[in-house]
Design a protein around this motif. Structure first.
Motif, PDB file in Angstrom:
ATOM      1  N   ILE A  46      61.015  78.416   1.463  1.00 18.53           N
ATOM      2  CA  ILE A  46      61.090  79.897   1.903  1.00 18.53           C
ATOM      3  C   ILE A  46      62.350  80.883   1.035  1.00 18.53           C
ATOM      4  CG2 ILE A  46      61.429  81.400   3.787  1.00 18.53           C
ATOM      5  CD1 ILE A  46      60.020  79.398   5.532  1.00 18.53           C
TER       6      ILE A  46
ATOM      7  N   TYR B 162      53.373  88.728  -1.498  1.00 14.62           N
ATOM      8  CA  TYR B 162      54.045  89.225  -2.707  1.00 14.62           C
ATOM      9  C   TYR B 162      53.216  89.310  -3.872  1.00 14.62           C
ATOM     10  CZ  TYR B 162      58.694  87.885  -0.550  1.00 14.62           C
ATOM     11  OH  TYR B 162      59.686  87.825   0.220  1.00 14.62           O
TER      12      TYR B 162
ATOM     13  N   THR C   8      54.218  80.741   6.940  1.00 19.68           N
ATOM     14  CA  THR C   8      55.158  81.582   6.459  1.00 19.68           C
ATOM     15  C   THR C   8      55.025  81.632   4.716  1.00 19.68           C
ATOM     16  OG1 THR C   8      56.668  81.555   8.272  1.00 19.68           O
ATOM     17  CG2 THR C   8      57.521  82.528   6.290  1.00 19.68           C
TER      18      THR C   8
ATOM     19  N   TYR D 111      57.630  92.453   5.036  1.00 24.24           N
ATOM     20  CA  TYR D 111      57.941  92.137   3.693  1.00 24.24           C
ATOM     21  C   TYR D 111      57.716  93.349   3.116  1.00 24.24           C
ATOM     22  CZ  TYR D 111      58.583  87.223   4.455  1.00 24.24           C
ATOM     23  OH  TYR D 111      59.112  85.968   5.055  1.00 24.24           O
TER      24      TYR D 111
ATOM     25  N   GLN E 254      53.621  84.643   2.481  1.00 24.23           N
ATOM     26  CA  GLN E 254      54.615  85.001   1.688  1.00 24.23           C
ATOM     27  C   GLN E 254      53.719  85.077   0.347  1.00 24.23           C
ATOM     28  OE1 GLN E 254      58.298  82.703   1.834  1.00 24.23           O
ATOM     29  NE2 GLN E 254      59.360  84.625   2.243  1.00 24.23           N
TER      30      GLN E 254
ATOM     31  N   THR F 249      54.239  90.620   9.960  1.00 19.95           N
ATOM     32  CA  THR F 249      54.924  90.029   8.890  1.00 19.95           C
ATOM     33  C   THR F 249      54.754  90.857   7.463  1.00 19.95           C
ATOM     34  OG1 THR F 249      54.512  87.859   9.934  1.00 19.95           O
ATOM     35  CG2 THR F 249      54.956  87.983   7.685  1.00 19.95           C
TER      36      THR F 249
ATOM     37  N   SER G 256      61.702  83.905  -1.792  1.00 19.59           N
ATOM     38  CA  SER G 256      62.176  85.228  -1.236  1.00 19.59           C
ATOM     39  C   SER G 256      62.980  85.745  -2.417  1.00 19.59           C
ATOM     40  CB  SER G 256      63.177  85.163  -0.035  1.00 19.59           C
ATOM     41  OG  SER G 256      62.478  84.562   0.946  1.00 19.59           O
TER      42      SER G 256
ATOM     43  N   SER H 261      65.255  88.228   3.535  1.00 19.55           N
ATOM     44  CA  SER H 261      64.216  87.135   4.208  1.00 19.55           C
ATOM     45  C   SER H 261      65.032  86.141   4.787  1.00 19.55           C
ATOM     46  CB  SER H 261      63.442  86.782   3.243  1.00 19.55           C
ATOM     47  OG  SER H 261      62.403  85.809   3.745  1.00 19.55           O
TER      48      SER H 261
END
Length: 546
Positions: free
Chosen positions: A481, A535, A527, A380, A531, A376, A485, A3
């Motif tokens: 971020i 996740y 973002t 991921y 995320q 996106t 990650s 990331s």
């Protein structure tokens, strides 16, 4: 770590794009244009050059209200204040009353001006065999009923008539028609032939500017120079270097010529039904962009009207598109204009609802990120799958050592077996880049953001944050971020570089306009939200382990 690496890729691509844009402007190949040789008319004037400016010596007894050659006529509407020279009827000054030169200033922005240090004026006249502007005595000195005209309250239109009578009794009236709230000025010539022979005339209009290079920065690589539109070319820049290198000479139906700068443009708009000659020229420290209309013949005791239009004001896309075909393209979005224009329309739609350009930027950020959410998520998810293969990848490295060919073959077999696309994490980013760049130019070129407040200390979205709060918040968001990650085994030097990326980006964004930093900050916030959602779903599927 992927990331963070992807963020680095985005940053490098973005900076590279800005550098490329600036390099193209300064050193890139110039368009090939047929060189136009200056042609001399029957009156001895150079058709493609500046019309002689020396004052005529008029002693005609019929000119009872002759205006002095150096006299200026002031014309004021609710949005424009023009100064027109009595000699030639050129617009030698244009103040944009709705656009102050600086924030909180009462002094309006001056677009056209004529002074010892810099000249930028809009000229027009009649040349040809019987054209008063082609006279050996110099350009005509018009007479007017007043030196000052102002749009009256309750009136939507103001007409200013400049009159001239030549030695043969022919009458020429140059009419300036201004409309309330408009930057489009009609400039028409009414000609009455009082002689016993035909009159041969040709309307010309040109923009004259001091031959001066204007600096630009990598962060704000804005363009200042000429531009034109024709049947074969919707929109093309024609810089000062282009003008000095080769004269533009193109015959087209309609078209237009312009000189533009950040947020503002001046353009001559010919009659769309006429076959006009677009031209450029340089000399004596000046550059010119102009057009010549078709030659007109006026019979004895007959009258004719030769029409043109002058746009002098901000780059307001809707109004410019209504004034002339493709004039709105002077809002220079580059090669991604087909993406940037819809984004701008969406931005203005949000502003019409909320009434705040900063909030509109936030809403368009949420919209764009929402539309790109499937990409996106795919990014991921692909990164998570690649992460699960790390142990098997390490086993392949241990098995094949330095044999790159066998290592490559083993990796491809592993990808095929596990149904993993090694480019799945990068491809979505590449698809998002054009949208990001187009949005960057939408915000950069929108005059609506000039001096537009957001809230608190952000009183102008078009300049940098005076207290650098937005860039710092942007850096903090990048840091979070990174923390969110997942990490993998990486080179220690690469890991240290990644740790400094938020700091590097923060420093870089200190000089960005607040509106652009606001967009990037909100993009990072979205973002982080995306995320978190992605996740959590991956953890439920066992694909994500921190």
């Amino acid at each position: 770590m992927e990331s963070q690496r992807n963020l680095l890729i985005i940053g490098l691509l973005f900076v590279s794009f800005l550098i490329y844009q600036q390099w193209q402007k300064d050193y890139g190949p110039q368009p090939v244009v047929t060189t136009a040789t200056n042609t001399v008319t029957a009156t001895g004037t150079t058709a493609n050059g500046d019309v002689p400016a020396s004052a005529s010596s008029h002693d005609d007894s019929d000119l009872t209200q002759a205006t002095a050659a150096g006299q200026l006529i002031t014309v004021t509407t609710d949005v424009l204040k023009l100064k027109i020279s009595a000699q030639g009827g050129d617009v030698v000054s244009a103040e944009l009353l709705a656009y102050p030169i600086e924030e909180d200033s009462t002094e309006p922005f001056v677009l056209l001006e004529e002074n010892p240090n810099f000249t930028y004026v809009a000229q027009s006249g009649l040349i040809g065999r019987d054209g008063p502007d082609a006279s050996a005595n110099g350009r005509p000195v018009y007479q007017v009923t007043s030196n000052s005209f102002e749009l009256a309250d309750g009136s939507d239109e103001l007409v200013v008539a400049l009159n001239y009578q030549d030695q043969n009794g022919n009458v020429f009236t140059k009419n300036f028609t201004l409309t309330r709230g408009s930057y489009d000025v009609n400039v028409d010539f009414q000609v009455s032939n009082k002689s016993d022979s035909d009159l041969s005339l040709q309307l010309y209009s040109q923009l004259k500017q001091t031959d001066k290079e204007h600096s630009s920065s990598m962060v704000m690589p804005v363009y200042r120079g000429g531009a034109y539109s024709s049947e074969s070319t919707r929109y093309s820049k024609y810089s000062v270097k282009d003008i000095k290198k080769s004269n533009l000479n193109e015959t087209t139906t309609g078209g237009w010529v312009a000189m533009m700068q950040h947020y503002f443009v001046t353009a001559w708009l010919p009659n769309e039904g006429d076959t006009n000659q677009l031209y450029s020229n340089s000399g004596n420290g000046f550059v010119f962009m102009g057009y010549k209309a078709p030659l007109q013949t006026i019979a004895p005791n007959d009258t004719a009207t030769l029409t043109s239009s002058l746009w002098v004001g901000p780059k307001l896309q809707k109004q410019m598109a209504e004034s002339a075909k493709h004039l709105d393209l002077t809002v220079d979005y580059g090669w991604l204009w087909f993406i940037a224009q819809p984004l701008y329309k969406l931005l203005t739609f949000f502003h019409s609802i909320v009434g705040n350009w900063g909030v509109a930027i936030i809403l368009i950020t949420f919209t764009v990120k929402g539309l790109l959410y499937p990409l996106t998520k795919a990014q991921y998810t692909s990164m998570a799958k690649m992460r699960l293969l790390q142990p098997k990848m390490a086993a392949l490295r241990e098995k094949y050592g330095d044999d790159r060919q066998k290592m490559s073959q083993g990796m491809m077999e592993l990808y095929k077996k596990e149904k993993v696309n090694p480019l799945g994490g990068c491809f979505p980013i590449l698809l998002q880049m054009p949208i990001f760049i187009a949005l960057y130019w939408s915000l950069m070129e929108s005059v609506e953001l000039r001096h537009a407040p957001f809230f608190g200390w952000i009183t102008d979205l078009s300049v940098q944050d005076p207290f650098y709060i937005l860039p710092i918040l942007m850096g903090v968001s990048m840091f979070f971020i990174q923390k969110m990650s997942p990490t993998t085994v990486a080179d220690p030097m690469q890991a240290k570089i990644m740790q400094f990326m938020p700091v590097i980006f923060t420093v870089f964004f200190l000089w960005f306009p607040a509106g652009l930093v606001l967009y990037w900050l909100m993009s990072n916030v979205v973002t982080l939200i995306q995320q978190t959602i992605i996740y959590r779903n991956l953890e439920k599927k066992g694909l994500h382990k921190r």
